[in-house]
Design a protein around this motif. Sequence first.
Motif, PDB file in Angstrom:
ATOM      1  N   THR A  54     -22.539 -34.224 100.632  1.00  0.00           N
ATOM      2  CA  THR A  54     -22.910 -32.985 101.315  1.00  0.00           C
ATOM      3  C   THR A  54     -23.520 -33.286 102.672  1.00  0.00           C
ATOM      4  O   THR A  54     -23.240 -32.610 103.668  1.00  0.00           O
TER       5      THR A  54
ATOM      6  N   MET B 158     -27.937 -26.791 106.971  1.00  0.00           N
ATOM      7  CA  MET B 158     -26.758 -26.518 106.147  1.00  0.00           C
ATOM      8  C   MET B 158     -26.785 -27.302 104.840  1.00  0.00           C
ATOM      9  O   MET B 158     -26.371 -26.792 103.780  1.00  0.00           O
ATOM     10  N   ALA B 159     -27.276 -28.548 104.897  1.00  0.00           N
ATOM     11  CA  ALA B 159     -27.357 -29.344 103.673  1.00  0.00           C
ATOM     12  C   ALA B 159     -28.359 -28.742 102.691  1.00  0.00           C
ATOM     13  O   ALA B 159     -28.102 -28.669 101.487  1.00  0.00           O
TER      14      ALA B 159
ATOM     15  N   CYS C 222     -22.051 -31.868 106.115  1.00  0.00           N
ATOM     16  CA  CYS C 222     -22.862 -30.983 106.963  1.00  0.00           C
ATOM     17  C   CYS C 222     -23.115 -31.601 108.333  1.00  0.00           C
ATOM     18  O   CYS C 222     -23.178 -30.892 109.344  1.00  0.00           O
TER      19      CYS C 222
ATOM     20  N   SER D 251     -27.086 -25.718 100.997  1.00  0.00           N
ATOM     21  CA  SER D 251     -26.096 -26.044  99.964  1.00  0.00           C
ATOM     22  C   SER D 251     -26.731 -26.466  98.646  1.00  0.00           C
ATOM     23  O   SER D 251     -26.039 -26.554  97.630  1.00  0.00           O
TER      24      SER D 251
ATOM     25  N   GLN E  78     -25.227 -22.849 111.866  1.00  0.00           N
ATOM     26  CA  GLN E  78     -25.929 -22.910 110.578  1.00  0.00           C
ATOM     27  C   GLN E  78     -26.419 -21.543 110.128  1.00  0.00           C
ATOM     28  O   GLN E  78     -26.836 -21.366 108.988  1.00  0.00           O
TER      29      GLN E  78
END
Length: 208
Positions: A136, A105-106, A140, A109, A150
Amino acid sequence: MFTSSMMEIKSSMGVIVAAPTAGSCGALPGTIIGTATTLGFSRDQMVQAMLAAGLIGVFITAHATFSAEVGGCMGECGSASGMAAAGVVVLQKGSLSQSLAAASMALQSSLGLICDTVADRVEAPCLNRNVMASSTAISCANMALSDYDQVIPLDEVIETMKRVGDAIPHTLRCTGLGGLAITKTAKKIEAALQGNKATAGTVSYKSC
């Protein structure tokens, strides 16, 4: 505070560990040390979290890049954010799948994040991007620990990083030819710094 401290040491030519790079040296250790200190975790737990983060970095460097010259700041601060997110999950005794989800997820982003350093100094906008990467990472990690999906698994995100990095124009990959690097203010700063160098060179010559 921890992220900014790392960047300050780097900018003052102090000794740092480039984790994963000098330009993104604040995000990973700043996130892990800051989180562990705030929550009262031990040094050994910090080390375990850093090792877990490093394993995520192994996959990134094997299949994408840490280099801003190759993949933009996504490769530096983006990678640091993904690594830190996994480390925070380990600090909180999350599962392997949660660590991988946090990293995924990080990284998602940060896709497409360009590198456009002002006056060829790894200071602006690098500091705020390191702070953003840290924030972030924590967000996350919390999402993963709360079992957010995710959607795209980490390996596919890393493969995507490589493709996106290849698609970023060279002017936006640490060349100083685009983005914030060519704003009026950036050019004024660059000229002022070059002027200082020229003056320093003149003084040094006369003193000889």
